[in-house]
Design an enzyme around this catalytic site. Structure first.
Site, PDB file in Angstrom:
ATOM      1  N   HIS A 165       9.178  28.936 -16.836  1.00  0.00           N
ATOM      2  CA  HIS A 165      10.738  28.123 -16.301  1.00  0.00           C
ATOM      3  C   HIS A 165      11.586  28.398 -16.537  1.00  0.00           C
ATOM      4  O   HIS A 165      12.354  29.193 -15.444  1.00  0.00           O
ATOM      5  CB  HIS A 165      10.419  27.469 -16.849  1.00  0.00           C
ATOM      6  N   GLU A 198       6.726 -12.077   6.056  1.00  0.00           N
ATOM      7  CA  GLU A 198       6.800 -11.390   6.839  1.00  0.00           C
ATOM      8  C   GLU A 198       8.052 -11.321   8.017  1.00  0.00           C
ATOM      9  O   GLU A 198       9.293 -10.590   7.722  1.00  0.00           O
ATOM     10  CB  GLU A 198       5.325 -10.473   8.154  1.00  0.00           C
ATOM     11  N   HIS A 199       7.631 -13.182   8.061  1.00  0.00           N
ATOM     12  CA  HIS A 199       8.760 -13.265   9.390  1.00  0.00           C
ATOM     13  C   HIS A 199       9.242 -14.598   8.594  1.00  0.00           C
ATOM     14  O   HIS A 199       8.469 -14.965   7.600  1.00  0.00           O
ATOM     15  CB  HIS A 199       8.011 -13.740  10.695  1.00  0.00           C
ATOM     16  N   HIS A 220      -2.240 -16.075  16.108  1.00  0.00           N
ATOM     17  CA  HIS A 220      -2.170 -14.985  16.259  1.00  0.00           C
ATOM     18  C   HIS A 220      -3.834 -15.060  15.904  1.00  0.00           C
ATOM     19  O   HIS A 220      -4.028 -14.336  16.510  1.00  0.00           O
ATOM     20  CB  HIS A 220      -1.633 -14.574  15.891  1.00  0.00           C
ATOM     21  N   GLN A 253       3.437 -18.616  15.463  1.00  0.00           N
ATOM     22  CA  GLN A 253       2.318 -17.540  14.407  1.00  0.00           C
ATOM     23  C   GLN A 253       1.052 -18.123  14.495  1.00  0.00           C
ATOM     24  O   GLN A 253       0.228 -17.463  14.625  1.00  0.00           O
ATOM     25  CB  GLN A 253       3.432 -18.044  12.869  1.00  0.00           C
ATOM     26  N   ASP A 264       9.506 -10.484  18.468  1.00  0.00           N
ATOM     27  CA  ASP A 264       8.640 -10.025  18.737  1.00  0.00           C
ATOM     28  C   ASP A 264       8.320  -8.751  20.106  1.00  0.00           C
ATOM     29  O   ASP A 264       7.625  -7.967  20.270  1.00  0.00           O
ATOM     30  CB  ASP A 264       6.825 -10.472  19.002  1.00  0.00           C
TER      31      ASP A 264
END
Lengths: 430, 430
Positions: free
Chosen positions: B420, B327-328, B262, B259, B361
């Site tokens: 209406h 996220e993960h 990145h 991770q 991934d």
């Protein structure tokens, strides 16, 4: 009078494009004012909330009184007309039954090489519901936002509603009560949105904010997006009625005006294959306008944004409808089902002569919060899916990792991500 | 070194809150520059697009050369390593099979009083896919965005990718080819987003734009939102690994670094019930960093944003995970399934010691585009649902309208919307 466009005329494409490009709303630039309000509420909490409420809603308030009490809700309930409460109950039941069918299912399966995949849906932990105050405080709108959230399983549903001069529509509180809203606070505007997003001493923060509001509320929602989720930003309402001579011109006129009475910026469009029918609807609109309490609003909407489009046959309406991507589409023709099946872009379709759009606004069961301003090209009406989110699940065994891992290593190396590759190879070495 | 937090310590809540509030990205204020670029592209079309491309991507271009040709795609294909192409094929197949299961179903039913309700899902008519250029041009990202769009049935999928100095990663073109992208243009930045949203002479407009990009691309997507739909705005990537002593510290360290490599703003967090295991992972991280090509990036991420959190038992990790909403989420423990079942907020969960996040991934089959920056509290990873939209359907008969219409009239009157009410009563009078 509404504009008349003939799809067979040489200038049609130019006029239709102009209709599509028409701006119906002047977007006020309130971004800086809203940014300041949000900053104050983040810094000063309840004190800022009470200050803004005193200033904008003109009544005295202390933090202890922000929350609407059970006793107030009970009193509001008693103040409502029993027959209206009964109608509200029917609406809630029908909305609930319909939305229960939207609950998505979890999944878990093992694929051919032994990898387990799946997903699990969970409700958003806390949702804020903005309800406009004053004349636009619609109980039906409370139901349409709150019921799907509760069907989704949202444990904490918080309503904020401004009470200008301290006044609150009892029916709005009744609607909140029967749809299971958990907390109600008498605050509105950008300050209420800020409180929901960041929390104050009294109002705990939520994870998502839904509901319509004025330019300040819309700007605040845009600014807090990311910190919390938001629903769509609603624009003025609109209807396209596709009808042929089998339809009743009086009824169609009534439907066009039901849309037009919402707001001067609302839009009603008739698409028909009959010039005669178009003329009949046009006359009926004029006649009905004369006896309409909100006639001034409806008249301005029809004159400025209304349109009648002549096509050679109803089939030819489909590509025009897809470009308009209307919030509401009524199809009144014997061929209604056939035409409906061919449309790609519409928020909701009302099929046949006995389905006026207004029935869907209240008791049809489907949601009346629908994509406006051509956004039906890429978005859907509100529903249970807006109050849940999906967590994907992956599970490999030593064997299935050995099966697919090497391809992942190959791709990680091609992307220059060696640590990605190593996190797989380190497990394959054994 | 990463921060060490002990959930049993008196200052834990303060330190954990600080971790949650930590800003990992400096958001550049590029709004004005982007607004100018969008205005130019709307006014001057292809000419502006070519001008900006010359300026920002440093190569000469004419409108006729904006589109990448079939011959160029074929040549790129030939330039790719066959083993990598094979891995790309496996990835595409697995992503496709998994996403096919996400296709939502249409519904139509008649309720107890004879009202017909339902909905129909249709694909978005045209989608733009932004692919970053240069080092961040990841073929896996093309697959993850393009395959679900094609599974959803999007008829026109348009890719834009900047080609700095005229250079383009052949694998990106190969990924576009095998995932069915229909048109590819060599443009990037805010100018490409503007072209997709408003169209130019060469690039026809789309209805929705997806894909990651830099600050300019993100700002442009926010600005064109409303004209077109957009996906989420992605922030730096993040992982939380929940592990106990049954896990392998070397493997966990490798996952934290996968991770961290990145981006310096990426975040890796370990939550464990064992101080001894925490120390082992920490040492392993230091050792592995030494041999990592992207060691500098990973090291900065781990030092600035990494954290190890000690809890009394893994059960106690659940409320912390829900607040982090990662996220993960990897869970490496014998109790992994049990813990996974209790988590509310996570983009994706990777269960057990043989499911490193990196496998997801590329070739797991589930999507790697997932909610970052705590947005898993209110949103989901990318999937087929992002490329379709739902049109609701309502159909009353004279009898069912008579059944539910009066309640709608009651509510319309309570809301002061007489037109209406009339659109319903006019049909009941017969």
């Amino acid at each position: 009078m509404a504009a008349l466009l003939d799809a067979g005329a040489p200038d049609f494409e130019a006029r239709f494009s102009a209709l599509l490009a028409q701006k119906r709303e002047v977007s006020e630039d309130v971004d800086n004012a809203v940014r300041a309000i949000i900053r104050e509420v983040r810094t000063k909490g309840d004190v800022a909330l009470c200050d803004y409420t005193r200033k904008f809603d003109r009544f005295d308030i202390t933090p202890a009184k922000l929350r609407v009490t059970e006793a107030e809700i009970a009193a509001a309930w008693k103040a409502c007309d029993p027959a209206t409460l009964e109608a509200l109950h029917l609406a809630r039941e029908r909305i609930e039954s319909h939305h229960k069918r939207q609950k998505p299912e979890d999944e878990r399966y093992t694929d051919g090489v032994g990898v387990e995949l799946g997903h699990r849906w969970t409700a958003v932990e806390a949702v804020g519901l903005y309800v406009p105050g004053g004349t636009a405080a619609y109980p039906s709108s409370v139901l349409m936002n709150a019921v799907p959230a509760k069907v989704a399983g949202v444990p904490r549903l918080v309503m904020v509603v401004p009470t200008p001069d301290g006044k609150l529509n009892p029916l709005v509180l009744a609607a909140a009560k029967i749809s299971g809203v958990d907390e109600i606070y008498r605050v509105g505007g950008a300050q209420a949105v800020a409180a929901l997003a960041f929390g104050t001493e009294t109002i705990k923060p939520v994870a998502k904010i839904v509901g319509p509001g004025n330019a300040y509320v819309a700007a605040a929602k845009r600014q807090v997006f990311g910190t919390v989720g938001i629903d769509m930003i609603a624009g003025p309402s609109e209807v396209v009625v596709v009808a042929d001579k089998s339809a009743n011109p009086q009824w169609v006129a009534a439907d066009l005006l039901a849309q037009a009475e919402h707001d001067e910026a609302a839009q009603s469009i008739l698409v028909t294959n009959s010039a005669e029918f178009a003329a009949e609807v046009s006359s009926a609109v004029t006649l009905q306008l004369a006896t309409l309490p909100r006639g001034n609003i409806a008249s301005a909407s029809w004159a400025n944004f209304g349109a009648i489009i002549l096509v050679k046959d109803l089939e030819a309406s489909v590509p025009l409808v897809d470009r308009l991507a209307p919030e509401h589409l009524e199809i009144e023709s014997d061929k209604a089902e056939e035409i409906a099946g061919k449309v790609r872009n519409a928020g909701a379709i009302f099929i046949g002569s006995h389905t006026p759009e207004a029935v869907g606004d209240y008791v049809g069961g489907s949601n009346h919060v629908l994509p406006t301003a051509r956004s039906a090209r890429f978005s859907s009406g509100l529903g249970v899916l807006d109050f849940v989110k999906r967590t994907s699940i992956l599970k490999c065994s030593p064997k299935s990792l050995a099966e697919i891992g090497p391809a992942a290593v190959k791709l990680a190396e091609a992307e220059g991500l060696q640590a990605h590759a190593r996190s797989i190879t380190i497990r394959l070495e054994r």
